[in-house]
Every structure is written in C-alpha cells, then in structure tokens.
Design a protein around this motif. Structure first.
Motif, short mmCIF file in Angstrom:
data_model
loop_
_atom_site.label_atom_id
_atom_site.label_comp_id
_atom_site.label_asym_id
_atom_site.label_seq_id
_atom_site.Cartn_x
_atom_site.Cartn_y
_atom_site.Cartn_z
N ASP A 42 -9.88 19.16 51.71
CA ASP A 42 -8.46 19.36 52.00
C ASP A 42 -8.01 20.73 51.51
N THR A 43 -8.44 21.11 50.33
CA THR A 43 -8.12 22.44 49.81
C THR A 43 -8.84 23.51 50.63
N ALA A 44 -10.11 23.29 50.90
CA ALA A 44 -10.92 24.27 51.63
C ALA A 44 -10.34 24.56 53.02
N ARG A 45 -9.84 23.54 53.68
CA ARG A 45 -9.29 23.71 55.04
C ARG A 45 -8.03 24.57 55.05
N GLY A 46 -7.34 24.62 53.94
CA GLY A 46 -6.08 25.38 53.89
C GLY A 46 -6.23 26.81 53.43
N LEU A 47 -7.44 27.26 53.14
CA LEU A 47 -7.63 28.62 52.63
C LEU A 47 -7.78 29.63 53.76
N PRO A 48 -7.32 30.85 53.52
CA PRO A 48 -7.47 31.90 54.53
C PRO A 48 -8.84 32.59 54.39
N TYR A 49 -9.71 32.34 55.31
CA TYR A 49 -11.04 32.94 55.27
C TYR A 49 -11.00 34.33 55.88
N THR A 50 -11.82 35.20 55.36
CA THR A 50 -11.87 36.59 55.82
C THR A 50 -12.99 36.76 56.84
N GLN A 51 -13.03 37.90 57.42
CA GLN A 51 -14.03 38.31 58.39
C GLN A 51 -13.88 37.55 59.70
N ASP A 52 -14.95 37.26 60.38
CA ASP A 52 -14.90 36.75 61.74
C ASP A 52 -14.92 35.24 61.89
N GLU A 54 -15.27 30.99 60.14
CA GLU A 54 -14.89 30.03 59.11
C GLU A 54 -16.14 29.24 58.77
N PRO A 55 -16.22 28.78 57.54
CA PRO A 55 -17.40 28.02 57.14
C PRO A 55 -17.43 26.63 57.75
N LEU A 56 -18.62 26.11 57.91
CA LEU A 56 -18.79 24.72 58.31
C LEU A 56 -18.53 23.86 57.07
N GLU A 57 -18.01 22.67 57.29
CA GLU A 57 -17.75 21.79 56.15
C GLU A 57 -19.04 21.50 55.37
N ALA A 58 -20.14 21.34 56.08
CA ALA A 58 -21.42 21.09 55.41
C ALA A 58 -21.78 22.26 54.49
N GLU A 59 -21.47 23.45 54.93
CA GLU A 59 -21.74 24.65 54.13
C GLU A 59 -20.87 24.65 52.87
N LEU A 60 -19.61 24.30 53.02
CA LEU A 60 -18.70 24.25 51.87
C LEU A 60 -19.10 23.18 50.87
N LEU A 61 -19.63 22.08 51.36
CA LEU A 61 -20.00 20.97 50.49
C LEU A 61 -21.22 21.26 49.62
N THR A 62 -21.93 22.35 49.91
CA THR A 62 -23.08 22.70 49.07
C THR A 62 -22.67 23.31 47.74
N PHE A 63 -21.46 23.87 47.67
CA PHE A 63 -21.04 24.58 46.46
C PHE A 63 -20.70 23.69 45.26
N PRO A 64 -19.87 22.67 45.38
CA PRO A 64 -19.46 21.92 44.18
C PRO A 64 -20.60 21.37 43.33
N PRO A 65 -21.64 20.76 43.92
CA PRO A 65 -22.72 20.27 43.05
C PRO A 65 -23.41 21.41 42.28
N GLN A 66 -23.53 22.56 42.91
CA GLN A 66 -24.14 23.70 42.23
C GLN A 66 -23.24 24.22 41.11
N TRP A 67 -21.93 24.28 41.39
CA TRP A 67 -20.98 24.72 40.36
C TRP A 67 -21.02 23.77 39.17
N TYR A 93 -22.38 33.95 55.91
CA TYR A 93 -22.81 35.07 56.74
C TYR A 93 -21.64 35.74 57.45
N ASP A 94 -20.72 34.93 57.99
CA ASP A 94 -19.60 35.50 58.74
C ASP A 94 -18.24 35.07 58.20
#
Length: 131
Positions: A42-52, A54-67, A93-94
């Motif tokens: 929900d937070t991730a969907r509301g953020l302004p992404y830069t460049q060309d 937007e991330p895939l949700e699966a890509e975003l979900l890889t970060f929290p467990p690593q953090w 990447y983009d």
C-alpha cells in the motif's frame, strides 16, 4: 404428565432464548485483516518512482526480508543502503526512488515485516535529519 409439562417448558425456554428480539445487540463483524505484504505494498504503490518504469510488486517484496535480516544482524540503515555496504537501496533496472521515498518504503517494510526493529530505524533516520 408432569414430565411432559417440564419438557414443554424447557423447549419453550430454549426457543425463546434463540429468538432475536429488539433488545438483542447486533453481531460484531470481524474486520478483515490485512497481511504484511499488502500493508507494505500500500505504501509502495503510493510512492513516486523515478526514471522510466515502475517496479513489479514481486520485485518490491524482495526488499523487506533482506532489510529485516540485515537489521537483525545489527547493521544500520546507512550500511544497508550504501554501495560499499549491503546495497539494499530500493532501486531497479528502470526505476528508482529519491532518498526520502526510499526511507518511507523502508519504514513501511520494517513496520510490516519486523516491527521489532522499527524504533531503531526511526531513531537512526530522525538523527540523520533526512527523515
């Protein structure tokens, strides 16, 4: 005969206790629970992404467990996000995020996945003056 009267009385009592009169309170409905992935996304969907892109949700979900794993090992946010540290800055990447937005995503991930680390992360970010 006495037995019949007692059974009838018990049956009537049971039936009247099951009825729904105007004095009955409405049943409390359980609110649907939102899982940790959805709270974070929900937070991730509301953020302004830069460049060309937007991330895939699966890509975003890889970060929290690593953090969370890094924080559990005692690493700082600065270490996690640095190129010479763990390089766990949320970028693809983009697509990318400005630092303030990356911090917001990190906080959302930590609160959802490992709230035990929330106060340490918030303390570090506030002390840096960037959050």
């Amino acid at each position: 005969m006495r037995r019949t009267i007692l059974l009838s009385a018990a049956l009537m009592l049971a039936l009247t206790s099951c009825s729904s009169g105007s004095d009955d309170k409405p049943a409390v409905k359980a609110s649907p629970t939102v899982n940790k992935e959805e709270r974070y996304l929900d937070t991730a969907r509301g953020l302004p992404y830069t460049q060309d892109g937007e991330p895939l949700e699966a890509e975003l979900l890889t970060f929290p467990p690593q953090w969370c794993a890094s924080l559990d090992e005692g690493h700082s946010v600065e270490h996690m996000f640095s190129l010479t540290g763990e390089n766990l800055y949320p970028v693809g990447y983009d697509w990318g995020l400005k630092k303030a937005d990356a911090y917001e995503l990190l906080v959302a991930g930590v609160k959802a996945y490992c709230p035990r680390n929330s106060s340490a992360v918030l303390e570090e970010l506030r002390a840096s003056g960037e959050y």
